[in-house]
Design a protein around this motif. Sequence first.
Motif, mmCIF file in Angstrom:
data_model
loop_
_atom_site.group_PDB
_atom_site.id
_atom_site.type_symbol
_atom_site.label_atom_id
_atom_site.label_comp_id
_atom_site.label_asym_id
_atom_site.label_seq_id
_atom_site.Cartn_x
_atom_site.Cartn_y
_atom_site.Cartn_z
ATOM 1 N N ALA A 91 40.748 30.117 35.781
ATOM 2 C CA ALA A 91 41.386 29.751 37.055
ATOM 3 C C ALA A 91 42.531 28.755 36.853
ATOM 4 O O ALA A 91 43.336 28.539 37.749
ATOM 5 C CB ALA A 91 40.351 29.145 37.992
ATOM 6 N N GLU A 93 45.910 26.953 35.620
ATOM 7 C CA GLU A 93 47.295 27.321 35.294
ATOM 8 C C GLU A 93 47.982 26.245 34.443
ATOM 9 O O GLU A 93 49.209 26.211 34.357
ATOM 10 C CB GLU A 93 48.100 27.528 36.584
ATOM 11 N N ILE A 111 51.994 25.568 33.612
ATOM 12 C CA ILE A 111 52.615 24.341 34.140
ATOM 13 C C ILE A 111 53.237 23.542 32.989
ATOM 14 O O ILE A 111 54.356 23.039 33.100
ATOM 15 C CB ILE A 111 51.577 23.504 34.914
ATOM 16 N N CYS A 152 48.703 26.955 41.567
ATOM 17 C CA CYS A 152 47.322 27.179 41.120
ATOM 18 C C CYS A 152 46.409 27.307 42.340
ATOM 19 O O CYS A 152 46.425 26.461 43.236
ATOM 20 C CB CYS A 152 46.862 26.006 40.243
ATOM 21 N N CYS A 173 39.672 21.945 42.188
ATOM 22 C CA CYS A 173 40.161 21.022 41.151
ATOM 23 C C CYS A 173 40.794 19.783 41.775
ATOM 24 O O CYS A 173 41.797 19.885 42.499
ATOM 25 C CB CYS A 173 41.172 21.752 40.261
ATOM 26 N N ILE A 176 39.391 20.557 36.691
ATOM 27 C CA ILE A 176 39.071 21.823 36.018
ATOM 28 C C ILE A 176 39.957 21.984 34.785
ATOM 29 O O ILE A 176 39.575 22.572 33.792
ATOM 30 C CB ILE A 176 39.290 23.019 36.986
ATOM 31 N N GLY A 177 41.164 21.441 34.866
ATOM 32 C CA GLY A 177 42.089 21.506 33.735
ATOM 33 C C GLY A 177 42.605 20.127 33.378
ATOM 34 O O GLY A 177 42.425 19.158 34.133
ATOM 35 N N SER A 178 43.265 20.046 32.236
ATOM 36 C CA SER A 178 43.692 18.735 31.735
ATOM 37 C C SER A 178 44.800 18.108 32.578
ATOM 38 O O SER A 178 44.944 16.891 32.625
ATOM 39 C CB SER A 178 44.172 18.876 30.291
ATOM 40 N N CYS A 179 45.609 18.923 33.280
ATOM 41 C CA CYS A 179 46.739 18.370 34.050
ATOM 42 C C CYS A 179 46.281 17.579 35.272
ATOM 43 O O CYS A 179 47.080 16.932 35.932
ATOM 44 C CB CYS A 179 47.670 19.483 34.514
ATOM 45 N N CYS A 219 49.490 17.965 37.806
ATOM 46 C CA CYS A 219 48.600 18.257 38.939
ATOM 47 C C CYS A 219 48.080 16.968 39.576
ATOM 48 O O CYS A 219 48.028 16.848 40.804
ATOM 49 C CB CYS A 219 47.434 19.129 38.475
HETATM 50 S S1 SF4 Z 1 44.496 21.211 36.322
HETATM 51 FE FE1 SF4 Z 1 43.473 22.060 38.107
HETATM 52 S S2 SF4 Z 1 45.049 22.317 39.657
HETATM 53 FE FE2 SF4 Z 1 46.057 22.043 37.684
HETATM 54 S S3 SF4 Z 1 46.415 24.097 36.941
HETATM 55 FE FE3 SF4 Z 1 44.468 23.446 36.027
HETATM 56 S S4 SF4 Z 1 42.905 24.113 37.512
HETATM 57 FE FE4 SF4 Z 1 44.877 24.261 38.559
#
Ligand code: SF4
Length: 397
Positions: free
Chosen positions: A322, A324, A328, A338, A345, A351-354, A362
């Motif tokens: 899920a 992105e 990014i 995303c 998130c 959910i991701g490092s950003c 993010c």
């Molecule tokens: S960190 Fe979270 S909001 Fe950013 S791209 Fe990953 S899942 Fe999506």
Amino acid sequence: MKYIDEFRDGEVARGIARRIGEEAQPGRTYNLMEFCGGHTHAISRYGIKDLLPANVNMIHGPGCPVCVLPIGRIDNAIQLASDNKAIVCTYADTMRVPASGGLSLMKAKARGADIRMIYSAVDALRIAQENPAREVVFFAIGFETTTPPTAIVIRQAKALGLKNFTVFCNHVLTPSAITHILESPEVRELGTVPLDGFIGPAHVSTVIGSQPYEYFAEEYQRPVVIAGFEPLDVMQAILMLVRQLNDGRAEVENEFTRAVTREGNEKAKSLVAEVFELRKSFEWRGLGEVPYSALRIKDAYADFDAERRFGITYRSVADNKACECGAILRGVKKPTDCKVFGTVCTPENPIGSCMVSSEGACAAHYTYGRFKDVKIKAAESPPAGVARSAAIPTEVR
Ligand code: SF4
């Protein structure tokens, strides 16, 4: 505070914005990448995008240290701390970056692994001295800014004859990442990431100087302006890039003259050269394998290399489907593209490092960008979960 207040003056910011508006030519688009997460944070925090004309686009780059750390490397660190093998020490943001199996260093710590948050590399050395019966590993991450302190502690450990201290080195290099972006299909062939110029990093450039960017300006005909992290620094750098592009110039200019020279910090550079050497390849989150983009510990300091002592082998792990972050970090997508941004998130549940570090695109959008009205409406009631000081930058309104 000197060197802070005068670079956050709202009236001056509006003046520079007027100049950008006057000098940006209608019918032309200016696509500018801020490489560094510190600039991404400043652009979001101070609402700089809102001051720019519609034809000046800011594109986030991959210059956030924890954002580019791949899952496999965090898995390696967790494995080191598991089964009581070693005490693993690392910087704060690294603790919350998602790893495999729903884990992070923080969650592994909650399950009993001895993982400790530190403020400086020297803290890790001290922990090793205080725990002579335990192996202590410093999980070292970051760009050229944090590399010299790691070199210092490795030298100190050797001088002290420490037998229980090693470094798991994950330091990465800015110029290689910029080259990789400029060589990417999205920039060179597909044109999906139009890139006209770069805002160069502030802190990294205090170490490496402005000279390494001259290659991009000459070889790829892209102007670079090195800028500080205050809002007026960023605004001034944007104006300087617009002027270069209008003039058809592709040069390296230095807006951050109060801290950056062409040569950089010679002492720091020679320390790094003494302790580290280039890796042939290193995986970056979002960018994949990037040749000669990271450092490893030289043979002369092999006793302090955690990869050799523990026989660490790297296994590449795909990001959450899920997420992105990869797109990014390459400048292909924005956080709001995303589907789980701000819903599943959030900074509390990344959910991701950003979404972890304040320098992540993010997290910056989540903290400041979602509530565009807030900074205009002023102080009464920040949205739930957003600190007043964070949501309403009083300096630039
Ligand atoms: S960190 Fe979270 S909001 Fe950013 S791209 Fe990953 S899942 Fe999506």
